[in-house]
Scaffold this motif. Structure first.
Motif, PDB file in Angstrom:
ATOM      1  N   SER A  94       0.902  -1.106   0.034  1.00  0.00           N
ATOM      2  CA  SER A  94       0.145   0.070   0.019  1.00  0.00           C
ATOM      3  C   SER A  94       0.811   1.228   0.153  1.00  0.00           C
ATOM      4  N   LEU A  95       1.992   1.311   0.862  1.00  0.00           N
ATOM      5  CA  LEU A  95       2.878   2.409   0.766  1.00  0.00           C
ATOM      6  C   LEU A  95       3.637   2.709  -0.437  1.00  0.00           C
ATOM      7  N   ARG A  96       3.845   1.427  -1.015  1.00  0.00           N
ATOM      8  CA  ARG A  96       4.508   1.802  -2.381  1.00  0.00           C
ATOM      9  C   ARG A  96       3.492   2.336  -3.482  1.00  0.00           C
ATOM     10  N   ASP A  97       2.151   2.070  -3.295  1.00  0.00           N
ATOM     11  CA  ASP A  97       1.284   2.591  -4.175  1.00  0.00           C
ATOM     12  C   ASP A  97       1.227   3.904  -4.063  1.00  0.00           C
ATOM     13  N   LEU A  98       1.073   4.477  -2.713  1.00  0.00           N
ATOM     14  CA  LEU A  98       0.954   5.840  -2.467  1.00  0.00           C
ATOM     15  C   LEU A  98       2.538   6.559  -3.080  1.00  0.00           C
ATOM     16  N   GLY A  99       3.439   6.046  -2.587  1.00  0.00           N
ATOM     17  CA  GLY A  99       4.696   6.803  -3.159  1.00  0.00           C
ATOM     18  C   GLY A  99       4.884   6.796  -4.660  1.00  0.00           C
ATOM     19  N   ALA A 100       4.307   5.762  -5.516  1.00  0.00           N
ATOM     20  CA  ALA A 100       4.182   5.868  -6.972  1.00  0.00           C
ATOM     21  C   ALA A 100       3.141   6.817  -7.373  1.00  0.00           C
ATOM     22  N   HIS A 101       2.115   7.118  -6.661  1.00  0.00           N
ATOM     23  CA  HIS A 101       1.217   8.024  -7.335  1.00  0.00           C
ATOM     24  C   HIS A 101       1.446   9.436  -6.758  1.00  0.00           C
ATOM     25  N   LEU A 102       2.251   9.562  -5.723  1.00  0.00           N
ATOM     26  CA  LEU A 102       2.917  10.811  -5.420  1.00  0.00           C
ATOM     27  C   LEU A 102       3.938  11.169  -6.524  1.00  0.00           C
ATOM     28  N   LEU A 103       4.965  10.351  -6.893  1.00  0.00           N
ATOM     29  CA  LEU A 103       5.855  10.790  -7.930  1.00  0.00           C
ATOM     30  C   LEU A 103       5.362  10.918  -9.189  1.00  0.00           C
ATOM     31  N   ALA A 104       4.248  10.316  -9.577  1.00  0.00           N
ATOM     32  CA  ALA A 104       3.698  10.365 -11.013  1.00  0.00           C
ATOM     33  C   ALA A 104       2.985  11.554 -11.056  1.00  0.00           C
ATOM     34  N   GLY A 105       2.065  12.151  -9.973  1.00  0.00           N
ATOM     35  CA  GLY A 105       1.168  12.947 -10.294  1.00  0.00           C
ATOM     36  C   GLY A 105       1.338  14.405  -9.536  1.00  0.00           C
ATOM     37  N   TYR A 106       2.415  14.326  -8.447  1.00  0.00           N
ATOM     38  CA  TYR A 106       2.464  15.434  -7.549  1.00  0.00           C
ATOM     39  C   TYR A 106       3.802  15.716  -7.261  1.00  0.00           C
ATOM     40  N   ASP A 107       4.826  15.424  -8.069  1.00  0.00           N
ATOM     41  CA  ASP A 107       6.313  15.915  -7.753  1.00  0.00           C
ATOM     42  C   ASP A 107       6.556  15.315  -6.575  1.00  0.00           C
ATOM     43  N   GLY A 108       6.015  14.449  -5.981  1.00  0.00           N
ATOM     44  CA  GLY A 108       6.741  13.838  -4.668  1.00  0.00           C
ATOM     45  C   GLY A 108       5.781  14.446  -3.174  1.00  0.00           C
ATOM     46  N   SER A 109       4.871  15.489  -3.674  1.00  0.00           N
ATOM     47  CA  SER A 109       4.318  16.332  -2.608  1.00  0.00           C
ATOM     48  C   SER A 109       3.001  15.507  -1.839  1.00  0.00           C
ATOM     49  N   PHE A 110       3.113  15.321  -0.641  1.00  0.00           N
ATOM     50  CA  PHE A 110       1.906  15.120  -0.209  1.00  0.00           C
ATOM     51  C   PHE A 110       0.721  16.235  -0.173  1.00  0.00           C
ATOM     52  N   ALA A 111       1.279  17.431   0.371  1.00  0.00           N
ATOM     53  CA  ALA A 111       0.421  18.539   0.329  1.00  0.00           C
ATOM     54  C   ALA A 111      -0.334  18.885  -1.024  1.00  0.00           C
ATOM     55  N   ALA A 112       0.355  18.569  -2.089  1.00  0.00           N
ATOM     56  CA  ALA A 112      -0.170  18.725  -3.278  1.00  0.00           C
ATOM     57  C   ALA A 112      -1.401  17.967  -3.759  1.00  0.00           C
ATOM     58  N   VAL A 113      -1.434  16.770  -3.161  1.00  0.00           N
ATOM     59  CA  VAL A 113      -2.731  15.677  -3.272  1.00  0.00           C
ATOM     60  C   VAL A 113      -3.883  16.620  -2.673  1.00  0.00           C
ATOM     61  N   VAL A 114      -3.635  17.160  -1.397  1.00  0.00           N
ATOM     62  CA  VAL A 114      -4.673  17.842  -0.581  1.00  0.00           C
ATOM     63  C   VAL A 114      -5.105  19.149  -1.415  1.00  0.00           C
ATOM     64  N   ASP A 115      -3.895  19.681  -2.138  1.00  0.00           N
ATOM     65  CA  ASP A 115      -4.296  21.136  -2.856  1.00  0.00           C
ATOM     66  C   ASP A 115      -5.065  21.069  -3.896  1.00  0.00           C
ATOM     67  N   GLU A 116      -4.891  19.730  -4.524  1.00  0.00           N
ATOM     68  CA  GLU A 116      -5.614  19.438  -5.889  1.00  0.00           C
ATOM     69  C   GLU A 116      -7.184  19.458  -5.521  1.00  0.00           C
ATOM     70  N   ALA A 117      -7.470  18.915  -4.552  1.00  0.00           N
ATOM     71  CA  ALA A 117      -9.025  18.860  -4.169  1.00  0.00           C
ATOM     72  C   ALA A 117      -9.602  20.219  -4.167  1.00  0.00           C
ATOM     73  N   ASP A 118      -8.967  21.355  -3.796  1.00  0.00           N
ATOM     74  CA  ASP A 118      -9.667  22.691  -3.669  1.00  0.00           C
ATOM     75  C   ASP A 118     -10.456  22.939  -2.704  1.00  0.00           C
ATOM     76  N   SER A 119      -9.939  22.476  -1.406  1.00  0.00           N
ATOM     77  CA  SER A 119     -10.818  22.719  -0.269  1.00  0.00           C
ATOM     78  C   SER A 119     -12.098  21.644  -0.443  1.00  0.00           C
ATOM     79  N   ASN A 120     -12.057  20.752  -0.926  1.00  0.00           N
ATOM     80  CA  ASN A 120     -13.326  19.776  -1.184  1.00  0.00           C
ATOM     81  C   ASN A 120     -13.034  18.720  -0.983  1.00  0.00           C
TER      82      ASN A 120
END
Length: 312
Positions: free
Chosen positions: A137-163
């Motif tokens: 599960s953590l490897r999947d999380l890391g892969a998604h962070l690298l593929a779509g968010y330049d490795g940033s956890f906060a960027a995942v949250v920001d993409e939701a635009d407060s939703n």
């Protein structure tokens, strides 16, 4: 239809057809009033924040990392508990200690993490099946962070635009947060951990989501147990006997889906019963109240349903 509406609709549909788990609707009104008394007490947080001065990125990393492995309750009796009284708190304490001492894992580290490394962090046997599932599960999380968010956890949250619902819908497509069953040919999403991730990030102050009231109950095995003991859910006697014997429920099986779906729908009925009252609670707040209630000895003394899966 947004994903949380789909969850509500599908769970109500299951509840209307369930044969092994049923909602005692006549008990809802009085029970709802009793929960308001429970909510008057300030609940104890499930786990402390990672570090006292953690920045937003580190806090987002802590909760997304922890929630990516917030499952395995069916294995918890087999874990080494350290000083913690529950399986969840044991895992959470290990993750917090890692963050306190070394900071967050980088996405690249998560993408290649092994069960052996994780076992050292969590003080568990590296051969334990749950450690293999945690690492995947953590490897999947890391892969998604690298593929779509330049490795940033906060960027995942920001993409939701407060939703919060938008965040849930995004996480729903990741293996690390997948949680959908099929009942009588119909798709039944629960997305327990994707929803609780949104709730945890909100409570931690990473993002002030505008729509946390749209989240449903975080369907697991403990809240249905509490609702059964309290007389809101009725389990078939044969199912109760299986649970009392310590037999594991098969994930995605009709009784397991009914247990989770009826709990979700029962909480929706409780929320509706309290609508318009002073400080009327959301499903998320009812979930917190019921989860805390389930830590009591009256609930722990009765065998709870358990199933081994990556959903809860």
């Amino acid at each position: 239809m947004v994903i949380t509406d789909e969850i509500r609709d599908a769970c109500a549909w299951v509840a209307g057809r369930a044969t092994q788990v049923r909602i005692t609707e006549a008990a809802i009104s009085q029970y709802a009033a009793s929960l308001m008394l429970d909510r008057a007490a300030v609940p104890t947080p499930a786990v402390a924040a990672p570090v006292a001065q953690a920045d937003r990125e580190a806090t987002a990393a802590f909760w997304l990392t922890l929630d990516a492995i917030n499952f395995g309750s069916g294995w918890f009796p087999t874990l080494r508990k350290r000083e913690q009284p529950t399986g969840y708190r044991t895992i959470a304490a290990g993750i917090r200690q890692r963050f306190d001492q070394q900071g967050p894992w980088h996405a690249t580290e998560l993408a290649g993490i092994s069960s052996e490394e994780l076992a050292t962090v969590l003080d568990q046997d590296p051969a334990h099946e749950l450690l293999r599932l945690f690492a995947a599960s953590l490897r999947d999380l890391g892969a998604h962070l690298l593929a779509g968010y330049d490795g940033s956890f906060a960027a995942v949250v920001d993409e939701a635009d407060s939703n919060a619902v938008a965040l849930v819908e995004r996480l729903a497509g990741w293996d690390a947060f997948a949680d959908v069953s099929v009942y009588d040919g119909r798709r039944v999403p629960f997305l327990k951990r994707a929803q609780i991730a949104a709730a945890d990030l909100s409570r931690a102050g990473v993002e002030q989501f505008s729509d946390t009231a749209e989240l449903t109950l975080f369907a697991d095995n403990l809240v249905p147990h509490v609702l059964r003991i309290d007389g809101v859910l009725e389990f078939d006697p044969d199912l109760v006997a299986e649970i009392n014997r310590g037999e594991l429920l098969i994930h995605h099986s009709p009784p397991e889906v009914e247990m989770r779906a009826c709990a979700v729908h029962a909480v929706e009925l409780i929320v509706a019963a309290l609508a318009g009252s002073s400080n009327s609670p959301t499903a998320m707040q009812i979930d917190e109240t019921l989860w805390n209630r389930g830590q009591g000895t009256d609930y722990k003394s009765v065998p709870r349903p358990r199933s081994r899966n990556t959903a809860y």
